[in-house]
Motif scaffolding. Structure first.
Motif, mmCIF file in Angstrom:
data_model
loop_
_atom_site.group_PDB
_atom_site.id
_atom_site.type_symbol
_atom_site.label_atom_id
_atom_site.label_comp_id
_atom_site.label_asym_id
_atom_site.label_seq_id
_atom_site.Cartn_x
_atom_site.Cartn_y
_atom_site.Cartn_z
ATOM 1 N N GLU A 25 -0.271 3.650 6.651
ATOM 2 C CA GLU A 25 -0.720 2.282 6.388
ATOM 3 C C GLU A 25 0.459 1.327 6.206
ATOM 4 O O GLU A 25 0.404 0.175 6.644
ATOM 5 C CB GLU A 25 -1.646 2.257 5.171
ATOM 6 C CG GLU A 25 -2.971 2.944 5.434
ATOM 7 C CD GLU A 25 -3.770 3.244 4.184
ATOM 8 O OE1 GLU A 25 -4.983 3.491 4.318
ATOM 9 O OE2 GLU A 25 -3.198 3.254 3.069
ATOM 10 N N ILE A 26 1.529 1.795 5.569
ATOM 11 C CA ILE A 26 2.730 0.968 5.416
ATOM 12 C C ILE A 26 3.303 0.642 6.792
ATOM 13 O O ILE A 26 3.705 -0.497 7.056
ATOM 14 C CB ILE A 26 3.776 1.675 4.535
ATOM 15 C CG1 ILE A 26 3.248 1.833 3.107
ATOM 16 C CG2 ILE A 26 5.100 0.902 4.516
ATOM 17 C CD1 ILE A 26 4.040 2.803 2.249
ATOM 18 N N ASP A 32 2.208 -5.146 11.987
ATOM 19 C CA ASP A 32 1.418 -6.357 12.203
ATOM 20 C C ASP A 32 0.398 -6.536 11.077
ATOM 21 O O ASP A 32 -0.461 -5.677 10.871
ATOM 22 C CB ASP A 32 0.699 -6.268 13.558
ATOM 23 C CG ASP A 32 -0.092 -7.512 13.873
ATOM 24 O OD1 ASP A 32 0.468 -8.621 13.821
ATOM 25 O OD2 ASP A 32 -1.306 -7.371 14.175
ATOM 26 N N LYS A 33 0.508 -7.663 10.381
ATOM 27 C CA LYS A 33 -0.393 -7.958 9.257
ATOM 28 C C LYS A 33 -1.857 -8.014 9.709
ATOM 29 O O LYS A 33 -2.750 -7.527 9.009
ATOM 30 C CB LYS A 33 0.023 -9.275 8.607
ATOM 31 C CG LYS A 33 -0.850 -9.696 7.453
ATOM 32 C CD LYS A 33 -0.352 -10.962 6.807
ATOM 33 C CE LYS A 33 -0.889 -12.152 7.547
ATOM 34 N NZ LYS A 33 -0.726 -13.417 6.833
ATOM 35 N N ASN A 34 -2.127 -8.589 10.871
ATOM 36 C CA ASN A 34 -3.504 -8.699 11.343
ATOM 37 C C ASN A 34 -4.091 -7.335 11.708
ATOM 38 O O ASN A 34 -5.266 -7.069 11.446
ATOM 39 C CB ASN A 34 -3.593 -9.650 12.538
ATOM 40 C CG ASN A 34 -3.287 -11.078 12.134
ATOM 41 O OD1 ASN A 34 -3.565 -11.495 11.016
ATOM 42 N ND2 ASN A 34 -2.686 -11.826 13.043
ATOM 43 N N THR A 50 9.332 -8.480 3.641
ATOM 44 C CA THR A 50 10.115 -8.421 4.876
ATOM 45 C C THR A 50 9.993 -7.025 5.478
ATOM 46 O O THR A 50 9.634 -6.053 4.789
ATOM 47 C CB THR A 50 11.608 -8.713 4.617
ATOM 48 O OG1 THR A 50 12.161 -7.641 3.838
ATOM 49 C CG2 THR A 50 11.799 -10.053 3.918
ATOM 50 N N LYS A 51 10.319 -6.923 6.746
ATOM 51 C CA LYS A 51 10.288 -5.624 7.421
ATOM 52 C C LYS A 51 11.261 -4.649 6.759
ATOM 53 O O LYS A 51 10.965 -3.469 6.651
ATOM 54 C CB LYS A 51 10.572 -5.784 8.903
ATOM 55 C CG LYS A 51 9.451 -6.512 9.634
ATOM 56 C CD LYS A 51 9.560 -6.360 11.117
ATOM 57 C CE LYS A 51 8.519 -7.152 11.857
ATOM 58 N NZ LYS A 51 7.168 -6.738 11.710
ATOM 59 N N ASP A 52 12.406 -5.156 6.283
ATOM 60 C CA ASP A 52 13.379 -4.297 5.594
ATOM 61 C C ASP A 52 12.809 -3.751 4.282
ATOM 62 O O ASP A 52 12.999 -2.589 3.949
ATOM 63 C CB ASP A 52 14.682 -5.048 5.317
ATOM 64 C CG ASP A 52 15.519 -5.258 6.567
ATOM 65 O OD1 ASP A 52 15.298 -4.556 7.584
ATOM 66 O OD2 ASP A 52 16.400 -6.140 6.542
ATOM 67 N N GLU A 53 12.118 -4.611 3.523
ATOM 68 C CA GLU A 53 11.499 -4.166 2.264
ATOM 69 C C GLU A 53 10.439 -3.101 2.536
ATOM 70 O O GLU A 53 10.372 -2.088 1.840
ATOM 71 C CB GLU A 53 10.856 -5.347 1.535
ATOM 72 C CG GLU A 53 11.846 -6.323 0.937
ATOM 73 C CD GLU A 53 11.178 -7.575 0.386
ATOM 74 O OE1 GLU A 53 11.642 -8.039 -0.681
ATOM 75 O OE2 GLU A 53 10.226 -8.094 0.993
#
Length: 137
Positions: A25-26, A32-34, A50-53
């Motif tokens: 899920e992460i 993609d949030k959608n 962010t993608k890094d986080e």
């Protein structure tokens, strides 16, 4: 990956719900949030990391570890709003964990920031997990 009954990780009190994301899920959220909203079947109205986080959280989660959920990202749901309005996670500092909390209060209908913090704090106390105060974002 072990076959988990993920319902045992859902925390709910009143109109506030929290649950940890699996490693899969992460990855979907990072991509993609959608797509993530469609997969979870709830709109994602929280501030997106962010993608890094998200990559750091993804790398930290080991689904074979029985305590995987402590290293995961937990999403906060306002039940009456029928939406994910925030997230929280634990970050290790020395021998303690700190709760990092981000709630989009503009999209909350029946909950508030402290409801999410209290629910998670109670969960940690019941499981005898050390923590440090929240860090708001």
């Amino acid at each position: 990956m072990k076959n988990y009954d993920l319902s045992q990780y859902v925390l709910q009190y009143g109109n506030t719900m929290l649950f940890p994301l699996t490693k899969e899920e992460i990855l979907i959220l990072k991509k993609d949030k959608n797509e993530f909203s469609s997969y979870i079947r709830l709109p994602f109205l929280a501030r997106l990391q962010t993608k890094d986080e998200l990559e750091k959280v993804y790398d930290a989660v080991d689904m074979e570890d029985e305590y995987w959920f402590l290293k995961s990202l937990w999403v906060g749901v306002d039940i009456k709003a029928r939406a994910i309005v925030g997230y929280l996670k634990l970050e290790k500092i020395d021998e303690f964990n700190k709760i990092v909390l981000s709630i989009n209060e503009e999209n909350c209908v029946s909950t508030k920031r402290d409801d999410f913090l209290e629910l998670f704090h109670n969960f940690l106390n019941l499981n005898n997990i050390s923590y440090v105060k929240k860090v708001a974002k």
